[in-house]
Design a protein around this motif. Structure first.
Motif, PDB file in Angstrom:
ATOM      1  N   PRO A 274      15.359  78.566  33.255  1.00  0.00           N
ATOM      2  CA  PRO A 274      15.691  79.709  34.105  1.00  0.00           C
ATOM      3  C   PRO A 274      17.157  79.633  34.548  1.00  0.00           C
ATOM      4  O   PRO A 274      17.680  78.547  34.773  1.00  0.00           O
ATOM      5  CB  PRO A 274      14.739  79.564  35.306  1.00  0.00           C
ATOM      6  CG  PRO A 274      14.233  78.167  35.269  1.00  0.00           C
ATOM      7  CD  PRO A 274      14.319  77.701  33.851  1.00  0.00           C
ATOM      8  N   GLY A 275      17.813  80.793  34.636  1.00  0.00           N
ATOM      9  CA  GLY A 275      19.214  80.815  35.062  1.00  0.00           C
ATOM     10  C   GLY A 275      20.046  81.657  34.119  1.00  0.00           C
ATOM     11  O   GLY A 275      19.525  82.486  33.384  1.00  0.00           O
ATOM     12  N   LYS A 276      21.367  81.388  34.177  1.00  0.00           N
ATOM     13  CA  LYS A 276      22.292  82.219  33.399  1.00  0.00           C
ATOM     14  C   LYS A 276      22.174  81.954  31.903  1.00  0.00           C
ATOM     15  O   LYS A 276      22.168  80.808  31.484  1.00  0.00           O
ATOM     16  CB  LYS A 276      23.730  81.897  33.825  1.00  0.00           C
ATOM     17  CG  LYS A 276      24.108  82.518  35.143  1.00  0.00           C
ATOM     18  CD  LYS A 276      25.612  82.757  35.209  1.00  0.00           C
ATOM     19  CE  LYS A 276      26.051  83.402  36.521  1.00  0.00           C
ATOM     20  NZ  LYS A 276      25.053  84.191  37.222  1.00  0.00           N
ATOM     21  N   ILE A 277      22.125  83.031  31.122  1.00  0.00           N
ATOM     22  CA  ILE A 277      22.248  82.862  29.675  1.00  0.00           C
ATOM     23  C   ILE A 277      23.275  83.851  29.126  1.00  0.00           C
ATOM     24  O   ILE A 277      23.518  84.906  29.710  1.00  0.00           O
ATOM     25  CB  ILE A 277      20.918  83.023  28.901  1.00  0.00           C
ATOM     26  CG1 ILE A 277      20.329  84.414  29.077  1.00  0.00           C
ATOM     27  CG2 ILE A 277      19.923  81.938  29.223  1.00  0.00           C
ATOM     28  CD1 ILE A 277      19.313  84.722  28.003  1.00  0.00           C
ATOM     29  N   ASP A 337      21.256  86.561  34.429  1.00  0.00           N
ATOM     30  CA  ASP A 337      20.256  85.617  34.944  1.00  0.00           C
ATOM     31  C   ASP A 337      18.897  85.992  34.383  1.00  0.00           C
ATOM     32  O   ASP A 337      18.483  87.149  34.492  1.00  0.00           O
ATOM     33  CB  ASP A 337      20.188  85.718  36.481  1.00  0.00           C
ATOM     34  CG  ASP A 337      21.134  84.742  37.135  1.00  0.00           C
ATOM     35  OD1 ASP A 337      21.207  83.591  36.665  1.00  0.00           O
ATOM     36  OD2 ASP A 337      21.797  85.136  38.121  1.00  0.00           O
ATOM     37  N   VAL A 338      18.224  85.041  33.794  1.00  0.00           N
ATOM     38  CA  VAL A 338      16.870  85.301  33.289  1.00  0.00           C
ATOM     39  C   VAL A 338      15.920  84.281  33.913  1.00  0.00           C
ATOM     40  O   VAL A 338      16.100  83.077  33.762  1.00  0.00           O
ATOM     41  CB  VAL A 338      16.821  85.229  31.742  1.00  0.00           C
ATOM     42  CG1 VAL A 338      15.392  85.394  31.234  1.00  0.00           C
ATOM     43  CG2 VAL A 338      17.708  86.312  31.120  1.00  0.00           C
ATOM     44  N   MET A 339      14.936  84.789  34.673  1.00  0.00           N
ATOM     45  CA  MET A 339      14.010  83.908  35.390  1.00  0.00           C
ATOM     46  C   MET A 339      12.599  83.922  34.788  1.00  0.00           C
ATOM     47  O   MET A 339      11.806  83.033  35.058  1.00  0.00           O
ATOM     48  CB  MET A 339      13.923  84.317  36.874  1.00  0.00           C
ATOM     49  CG  MET A 339      15.283  84.418  37.573  1.00  0.00           C
ATOM     50  SD  MET A 339      16.324  82.945  37.383  1.00  0.00           S
ATOM     51  CE  MET A 339      15.445  81.800  38.459  1.00  0.00           C
ATOM     52  N   VAL A 377      15.201  90.262  20.817  1.00  0.00           N
ATOM     53  CA  VAL A 377      14.844  88.835  20.779  1.00  0.00           C
ATOM     54  C   VAL A 377      13.993  88.507  22.004  1.00  0.00           C
ATOM     55  O   VAL A 377      14.129  89.150  23.052  1.00  0.00           O
ATOM     56  CB  VAL A 377      16.100  87.919  20.734  1.00  0.00           C
ATOM     57  CG1 VAL A 377      16.900  88.148  19.461  1.00  0.00           C
ATOM     58  CG2 VAL A 377      16.983  88.111  21.964  1.00  0.00           C
ATOM     59  N   GLN A 378      13.111  87.518  21.841  1.00  0.00           N
ATOM     60  CA  GLN A 378      12.225  87.119  22.938  1.00  0.00           C
ATOM     61  C   GLN A 378      12.757  85.831  23.561  1.00  0.00           C
ATOM     62  O   GLN A 378      13.148  84.919  22.833  1.00  0.00           O
ATOM     63  CB  GLN A 378      10.801  86.842  22.403  1.00  0.00           C
ATOM     64  CG  GLN A 378      10.275  87.877  21.418  1.00  0.00           C
ATOM     65  CD  GLN A 378      10.082  89.241  22.054  1.00  0.00           C
ATOM     66  OE1 GLN A 378       9.663  89.338  23.216  1.00  0.00           O
ATOM     67  NE2 GLN A 378      10.402  90.293  21.318  1.00  0.00           N
ATOM     68  N   VAL A 379      12.736  85.787  24.887  1.00  0.00           N
ATOM     69  CA  VAL A 379      13.055  84.508  25.544  1.00  0.00           C
ATOM     70  C   VAL A 379      11.837  84.019  26.319  1.00  0.00           C
ATOM     71  O   VAL A 379      11.162  84.793  27.000  1.00  0.00           O
ATOM     72  CB  VAL A 379      14.305  84.558  26.462  1.00  0.00           C
ATOM     73  CG1 VAL A 379      15.578  84.645  25.640  1.00  0.00           C
ATOM     74  CG2 VAL A 379      14.249  85.712  27.451  1.00  0.00           C
ATOM     75  N   ARG A 380      11.567  82.728  26.149  1.00  0.00           N
ATOM     76  CA  ARG A 380      10.455  82.081  26.847  1.00  0.00           C
ATOM     77  C   ARG A 380      11.067  81.114  27.855  1.00  0.00           C
ATOM     78  O   ARG A 380      11.762  80.179  27.455  1.00  0.00           O
ATOM     79  CB  ARG A 380       9.578  81.304  25.863  1.00  0.00           C
ATOM     80  CG  ARG A 380       8.967  82.165  24.767  1.00  0.00           C
ATOM     81  CD  ARG A 380       7.682  82.858  25.238  1.00  0.00           C
ATOM     82  NE  ARG A 380       7.240  83.847  24.268  1.00  0.00           N
ATOM     83  CZ  ARG A 380       7.542  85.154  24.333  1.00  0.00           C
ATOM     84  NH1 ARG A 380       8.291  85.625  25.319  1.00  0.00           N
ATOM     85  NH2 ARG A 380       7.110  85.989  23.415  1.00  0.00           N
ATOM     86  N   VAL A 381      10.816  81.388  29.130  1.00  0.00           N
ATOM     87  CA  VAL A 381      11.454  80.597  30.180  1.00  0.00           C
ATOM     88  C   VAL A 381      10.536  79.446  30.604  1.00  0.00           C
ATOM     89  O   VAL A 381       9.393  79.669  31.005  1.00  0.00           O
ATOM     90  CB  VAL A 381      11.798  81.485  31.397  1.00  0.00           C
ATOM     91  CG1 VAL A 381      12.502  80.666  32.481  1.00  0.00           C
ATOM     92  CG2 VAL A 381      12.697  82.645  30.958  1.00  0.00           C
TER      93      VAL A 381
END
Ligand code: MTE
Ligand code: MO
Length: 383
Positions: A274-277, A337-339, A377-381
């Motif tokens: 989690p956080g900045k990407i 930011d992606v949480m 695209v998929q992101v898995r946190v």
């Protein structure tokens, strides 16, 4: 066919087909620089790489509907003014693998890296054609020539063992502003075997298929080239056409490529903290149309934010600005930011306000070309 004398290639390339050799770099390598290093530049071939070992004797014949047919040696081509043109080459099959997901298409599979940006050095075709008596800005010669056909020295099975060929309109070939080159350098180095040594055509803003490598002859002709790759391939069909009802002659040979973009800092599915990407990638459009904007969404396409764009340095890119490279891609960047798990999407808009289509189904075509649908695209946190 004989594939025993292929050149060495960088081990990082992902091989989509070995013989003929078709390979692309990993996404992250693709966007690590504005000018794509030769080693990381995608390689798209339809047969073995030809060997030209007697460069003194190598020549290109120019004939057909011309006043003074000629054979040009490398020294003749090097005598003409040399231009260095930054131009993005993109295979029409770029992103084909993703087009197969909804319904199967025919062709070599590619991820998002069948594209690259290089500085091509060589003579302008408009200058070369003057040597055989065709003036600049000619669309029809007195003898009725309207197209310029390029024939290679390679051999491919689609042409029943004959050479790869393609053509472009004479008006484009004789227009110095179109920057069509007979290139002998790539990024300041002698063109290598994979990319067309000793001489290839570069048609900026047009699908890669028309940029014929290993040039053998040029001819000025009345009709568009009748070769396989112009007439029975690289045409865009609607989703309603399949192999049982196809009529190739009803469609035009694809020339300009449409507006495109892809995220290259993330894979189809990426595990992140989690956080900045950083969301970064490339955007490009055909016909010299610059990129007006790149929109990024971190909620699957419900809301959008504008990414920053640049070419050579950190200087913000403005389409049409005299300091920008008109035939070249732009790289984009956006930090967010992606949480939570989410889908990140990119779409570009060109200066003619053309936008990438939302869904791949809407542009599905049996050959799987020109997949320019929104790149997701998929992101898995992981916490
Ligand atoms: N030219 C020849 N002679 N033979 C080929 O197979 N492939 C075409 C084009 N020119 C090809 C060719 C296609 S489909 C593309 S996308 C580009 O070359 C790829 O150029 P590259 O391998 O330098 O990236
Ligand atoms: Mo291609």
């Amino acid at each position: 066919s004989d594939y025993s004398q292929e050149p060495p290639r960088h081990p990082c390339l992902k091989i989509n087909s070995k013989d003929p050799f078709n390979a692309e770099p990993p996404r992250s390598a693709l966007i690590s620089s504005y000018v794509t290093p030769v080693d990381f530049f995608y390689k798209r071939n339809h047969g073995p790489i030809p060997i030209v070992d007697d460069i003194e004797r190598y020549c290109v014949s120019i004939s057909g509907l011309v006043e003074n047919p000629k054979e040009l040696f490398m020294k003749d081509i090097r005598m003409l003014p040399k231009y260095d043109v930054a131009a993005t080459l993109q295979c029409a099959g770029n992103r084909r693998t993703a087009m197969s997901e909804t319904r199967k298409v025919k062709g070599v599979g590619w991820d998002v890296s069948a594209i690259g940006n290089a500085v091509w050095g060589g003579a302008k075709l408009a200058d070369v054609l003057e040597l055989v008596g065709i003036s600049k800005l000619t669309s029809t010669t007195q003898s009725g020539g309207k197209h310029v056909e390029f024939v290679s020295i390679d051999k491919c099975k689609e042409e029943n063992g004959g050479p790869y060929k393609a053509s472009i309109p004479l008006s484009q070939a004789t227009n110095p502003e179109a920057d069509v080159l007979l290139a002998y350098e790539m990024n300041g180095e002698t063109l290598n075997r994979d990319h067309g040594y000793p001489l290839r055509v570069i048609v900026p803003g047009v699908i890669g298929a028309r940029s014929v490598k290993w040039l053998d002859s040029i001819s000025v002709v009345t009709e568009e080239c009748q070769g396989f790759f112009m007439q029975k391939d690289y045409k865009m069909f609607p989703p309603s056409v399949d192999w049982d009802n196809i009529n190739w002659s009803t469609r035009r040979a694809q020339m300009d490529f449409p507006v495109q973009s892809a995220i290259c800092s993330l894979e189809d599915v990426s595990a992140i903290k989690p956080g900045k990407i950083k969301v970064s990638g490339y955007a490009a459009s055909g016909g010299g149309r610059g990129i007006e904007r790149v929109d990024v969404s971190v909620d699957g396409g419900q809301t959008w934010m504008e990414a920053s764009r640049y070419q050579r340095t950190g200087i913000p890119y403005i389409a049409g600005d005299i300091s920008s490279d008109k035939w070249a891609w732009v790289l984009f960047e956006f930090t967010v930011d992606v949480m939570h798990n989410t889908e990140i999407v990119a779409k570009a808009v060109d200066i003619a306000a053309n936008v990438q289509p939302e869904k791949v189904q809407d542009i599905w075509n049996l050959r799987g070309i020109l997949n320019t649908s929104w790149h997701r695209v998929q992101v898995r946190v992981g916490h």
